[in-house]
Design a protein around this motif. Sequence first.
Motif, PDB file in Angstrom:
ATOM      1  N   LYS A 164       0.829  -1.205   0.000  1.00 57.39           N
ATOM      2  CA  LYS A 164       0.000   0.000   0.000  1.00 57.39           C
ATOM      3  C   LYS A 164       0.863   1.254   0.000  1.00 57.39           C
ATOM      4  O   LYS A 164       0.609   2.198  -0.752  1.00 57.39           O
ATOM      5  CB  LYS A 164      -0.928  -0.003   1.216  1.00 57.39           C
ATOM      6  CG  LYS A 164      -1.875   1.198   1.268  1.00 57.39           C
ATOM      7  CD  LYS A 164      -2.829   1.093   2.446  1.00 57.39           C
ATOM      8  CE  LYS A 164      -3.748   2.309   2.529  1.00 57.39           C
ATOM      9  NZ  LYS A 164      -4.642   2.416   1.355  1.00 57.39           N
ATOM     10  N   LEU A 165       1.903   1.252   0.829  1.00 57.37           N
ATOM     11  CA  LEU A 165       2.773   2.425   0.897  1.00 57.37           C
ATOM     12  C   LEU A 165       3.508   2.650  -0.422  1.00 57.37           C
ATOM     13  O   LEU A 165       3.700   3.787  -0.861  1.00 57.37           O
ATOM     14  CB  LEU A 165       3.781   2.271   2.038  1.00 57.37           C
ATOM     15  CG  LEU A 165       3.221   2.400   3.462  1.00 57.37           C
ATOM     16  CD1 LEU A 165       4.312   2.134   4.482  1.00 57.37           C
ATOM     17  CD2 LEU A 165       2.616   3.780   3.678  1.00 57.37           C
ATOM     18  N   LEU A 166       3.917   1.565  -1.061  1.00 52.20           N
ATOM     19  CA  LEU A 166       4.659   1.698  -2.311  1.00 52.20           C
ATOM     20  C   LEU A 166       3.778   2.186  -3.455  1.00 52.20           C
ATOM     21  O   LEU A 166       4.275   2.768  -4.427  1.00 52.20           O
ATOM     22  CB  LEU A 166       5.306   0.359  -2.690  1.00 52.20           C
ATOM     23  CG  LEU A 166       6.479  -0.083  -1.806  1.00 52.20           C
ATOM     24  CD1 LEU A 166       6.952  -1.475  -2.202  1.00 52.20           C
ATOM     25  CD2 LEU A 166       7.628   0.910  -1.875  1.00 52.20           C
ATOM     26  N   THR A 167       2.475   1.948  -3.359  1.00 53.18           N
ATOM     27  CA  THR A 167       1.568   2.398  -4.424  1.00 53.18           C
ATOM     28  C   THR A 167       1.035   3.801  -4.157  1.00 53.18           C
ATOM     29  O   THR A 167       0.492   4.434  -5.055  1.00 53.18           O
ATOM     30  CB  THR A 167       0.388   1.433  -4.585  1.00 53.18           C
ATOM     31  OG1 THR A 167      -0.291   1.286  -3.336  1.00 53.18           O
ATOM     32  CG2 THR A 167       0.869   0.063  -5.045  1.00 53.18           C
ATOM     33  N   GLU A 168       1.165   4.276  -2.904  1.00 56.17           N
ATOM     34  CA  GLU A 168       0.753   5.648  -2.592  1.00 56.17           C
ATOM     35  C   GLU A 168       1.846   6.621  -3.042  1.00 56.17           C
ATOM     36  O   GLU A 168       2.983   6.235  -3.299  1.00 56.17           O
ATOM     37  CB  GLU A 168       0.521   5.804  -1.083  1.00 56.17           C
ATOM     38  CG  GLU A 168      -0.619   4.959  -0.535  1.00 56.17           C
ATOM     39  CD  GLU A 168      -1.981   5.481  -0.936  1.00 56.17           C
ATOM     40  OE1 GLU A 168      -2.058   6.643  -1.378  1.00 56.17           O
ATOM     41  OE2 GLU A 168      -2.961   4.720  -0.805  1.00 56.17           O
ATOM     42  N   LYS A 169       1.497   7.892  -3.121  1.00 53.22           N
ATOM     43  CA  LYS A 169       2.482   8.901  -3.520  1.00 53.22           C
ATOM     44  C   LYS A 169       3.299   9.323  -2.309  1.00 53.22           C
ATOM     45  O   LYS A 169       3.199  10.431  -1.795  1.00 53.22           O
ATOM     46  CB  LYS A 169       1.779  10.100  -4.152  1.00 53.22           C
ATOM     47  CG  LYS A 169       1.097   9.758  -5.480  1.00 53.22           C
ATOM     48  CD  LYS A 169       0.427  10.967  -6.095  1.00 53.22           C
ATOM     49  CE  LYS A 169      -0.214  10.627  -7.430  1.00 53.22           C
ATOM     50  NZ  LYS A 169      -0.894  11.794  -8.045  1.00 53.22           N
ATOM     51  N   VAL A 170       4.096   8.371  -1.853  1.00 49.01           N
ATOM     52  CA  VAL A 170       4.956   8.615  -0.697  1.00 49.01           C
ATOM     53  C   VAL A 170       6.385   8.284  -1.116  1.00 49.01           C
ATOM     54  O   VAL A 170       6.641   7.213  -1.643  1.00 49.01           O
ATOM     55  CB  VAL A 170       4.534   7.738   0.504  1.00 49.01           C
ATOM     56  CG1 VAL A 170       5.427   8.031   1.706  1.00 49.01           C
ATOM     57  CG2 VAL A 170       3.070   7.984   0.844  1.00 49.01           C
ATOM     58  N   TYR A 174      10.726   8.563   2.878  1.00 47.18           N
ATOM     59  CA  TYR A 174       9.776   8.307   3.963  1.00 47.18           C
ATOM     60  C   TYR A 174       9.597   6.804   4.181  1.00 47.18           C
ATOM     61  O   TYR A 174       9.554   6.327   5.313  1.00 47.18           O
ATOM     62  CB  TYR A 174       8.429   8.950   3.642  1.00 47.18           C
ATOM     63  CG  TYR A 174       7.319   8.506   4.568  1.00 47.18           C
ATOM     64  CD1 TYR A 174       7.157   9.088   5.823  1.00 47.18           C
ATOM     65  CD2 TYR A 174       6.462   7.480   4.193  1.00 47.18           C
ATOM     66  CE1 TYR A 174       6.161   8.657   6.682  1.00 47.18           C
ATOM     67  CE2 TYR A 174       5.451   7.050   5.043  1.00 47.18           C
ATOM     68  CZ  TYR A 174       5.305   7.641   6.287  1.00 47.18           C
ATOM     69  OH  TYR A 174       4.323   7.209   7.136  1.00 47.18           O
ATOM     70  N   ASN A 175       9.489   6.057   3.099  1.00 41.12           N
ATOM     71  CA  ASN A 175       9.184   4.632   3.197  1.00 41.12           C
ATOM     72  C   ASN A 175      10.234   3.831   3.948  1.00 41.12           C
ATOM     73  O   ASN A 175       9.908   2.956   4.744  1.00 41.12           O
ATOM     74  CB  ASN A 175       9.008   4.029   1.792  1.00 41.12           C
ATOM     75  CG  ASN A 175       7.692   4.438   1.155  1.00 41.12           C
ATOM     76  OD1 ASN A 175       6.735   4.732   1.843  1.00 41.12           O
ATOM     77  ND2 ASN A 175       7.674   4.464  -0.173  1.00 41.12           N
ATOM     78  N   ASP A 176      11.499   4.108   3.673  1.00 43.04           N
ATOM     79  CA  ASP A 176      12.561   3.278   4.237  1.00 43.04           C
ATOM     80  C   ASP A 176      12.512   3.214   5.767  1.00 43.04           C
ATOM     81  O   ASP A 176      12.529   2.123   6.342  1.00 43.04           O
ATOM     82  CB  ASP A 176      13.928   3.758   3.761  1.00 43.04           C
ATOM     83  CG  ASP A 176      14.147   3.451   2.287  1.00 43.04           C
ATOM     84  OD1 ASP A 176      13.379   2.637   1.733  1.00 43.04           O
ATOM     85  OD2 ASP A 176      15.081   4.019   1.687  1.00 43.04           O
ATOM     86  N   THR A 209      -0.546   7.343   5.070  1.00 44.80           N
ATOM     87  CA  THR A 209      -1.860   7.158   4.468  1.00 44.80           C
ATOM     88  C   THR A 209      -2.928   6.840   5.501  1.00 44.80           C
ATOM     89  O   THR A 209      -4.085   6.629   5.146  1.00 44.80           O
ATOM     90  CB  THR A 209      -1.807   6.008   3.446  1.00 44.80           C
ATOM     91  OG1 THR A 209      -1.454   4.802   4.133  1.00 44.80           O
ATOM     92  CG2 THR A 209      -0.808   6.279   2.356  1.00 44.80           C
ATOM     93  N   GLY A 210      -2.535   6.778   6.781  1.00 47.21           N
ATOM     94  CA  GLY A 210      -3.512   6.472   7.821  1.00 47.21           C
ATOM     95  C   GLY A 210      -3.990   5.037   7.772  1.00 47.21           C
ATOM     96  O   GLY A 210      -5.143   4.738   8.082  1.00 47.21           O
ATOM     97  N   ALA A 211      -3.136   4.132   7.371  1.00 47.96           N
ATOM     98  CA  ALA A 211      -3.518   2.726   7.219  1.00 47.96           C
ATOM     99  C   ALA A 211      -3.814   2.088   8.568  1.00 47.96           C
ATOM    100  O   ALA A 211      -3.231   2.446   9.586  1.00 47.96           O
ATOM    101  CB  ALA A 211      -2.399   1.958   6.520  1.00 47.96           C
ATOM    102  N   THR A 212      -4.743   1.143   8.552  1.00 46.76           N
ATOM    103  CA  THR A 212      -5.003   0.279   9.701  1.00 46.76           C
ATOM    104  C   THR A 212      -5.022  -1.149   9.187  1.00 46.76           C
ATOM    105  O   THR A 212      -5.034  -1.392   7.984  1.00 46.76           O
ATOM    106  CB  THR A 212      -6.362   0.590  10.362  1.00 46.76           C
ATOM    107  OG1 THR A 212      -7.408   0.277   9.433  1.00 46.76           O
ATOM    108  CG2 THR A 212      -6.449   2.045  10.769  1.00 46.76           C
ATOM    109  N   SER A 213      -5.024  -2.120  10.108  1.00 47.47           N
ATOM    110  CA  SER A 213      -5.051  -3.519   9.680  1.00 47.47           C
ATOM    111  C   SER A 213      -6.291  -3.810   8.868  1.00 47.47           C
ATOM    112  O   SER A 213      -6.271  -4.627   7.946  1.00 47.47           O
ATOM    113  CB  SER A 213      -4.966  -4.445  10.889  1.00 47.47           C
ATOM    114  OG  SER A 213      -6.057  -4.216  11.765  1.00 47.47           O
TER     115      SER A 213
END
Length: 224
Positions: A164-170, A174-176, A209-213
Amino acid sequence: MRHYPINMNLEGRLVVIVGGGRVAERKAKRLVGAGAKLVVVSPVLTGPLALLAAEGKLLHLCRAYQPGDLTGAVLTFAATDDPGVNRMVVEEARALNALIDSVDAPRESDFATPAVLQQGELLITVSTGGASPALARRIVEQLEPLFGPEYSEAVSLLGTVREKLLTEKVGNAYNDPVFAALAALDLPALIRTGQRDAIDQILQKLSATGATSGSVGAGKKDPS
């Protein structure tokens, strides 16, 4: 002899086992689980192998090995109780540039199958380089209590969040650190003790992205 560790995608790939005994049975079960297109060449099969054949999970050639049986195979196994037959299988594999595991001759083999502990996508393998398969299996048995079913869910959750993070514009900058922080968490312990709210709070804190499980489609909420 040193081996190079690798996890191979065998989905739909042809694999041939020559032999129908207990060793072939152990190899076949994992190959079927990996999605291989499996052919077993043997006049007789163990009960579990015969069941796999009856279920259409492998193709049984009910006869002795013949030259040409390995054509098109990406992996091959010489697993009969006849060293002479096994040697012929090795020679054909060499001629076809197919990888071969000769169960009675590790030094003539291109690869060895390790003992395995698997929980979902988590795969832990143990190898002694063919010196003692029994010791490798014992080590796996010692690891089993440490890596229960909660690890399957934890790996699935981490994988889904990563996707999800890799497909968002982030950005990668930030990701690492987020990926590193997620990997450092004891998610299996939180899953094992049912602390779903704590997992969601962690994901919301770390994820831009405010992700939750629940929002990433991973994890199972308690009915209550």
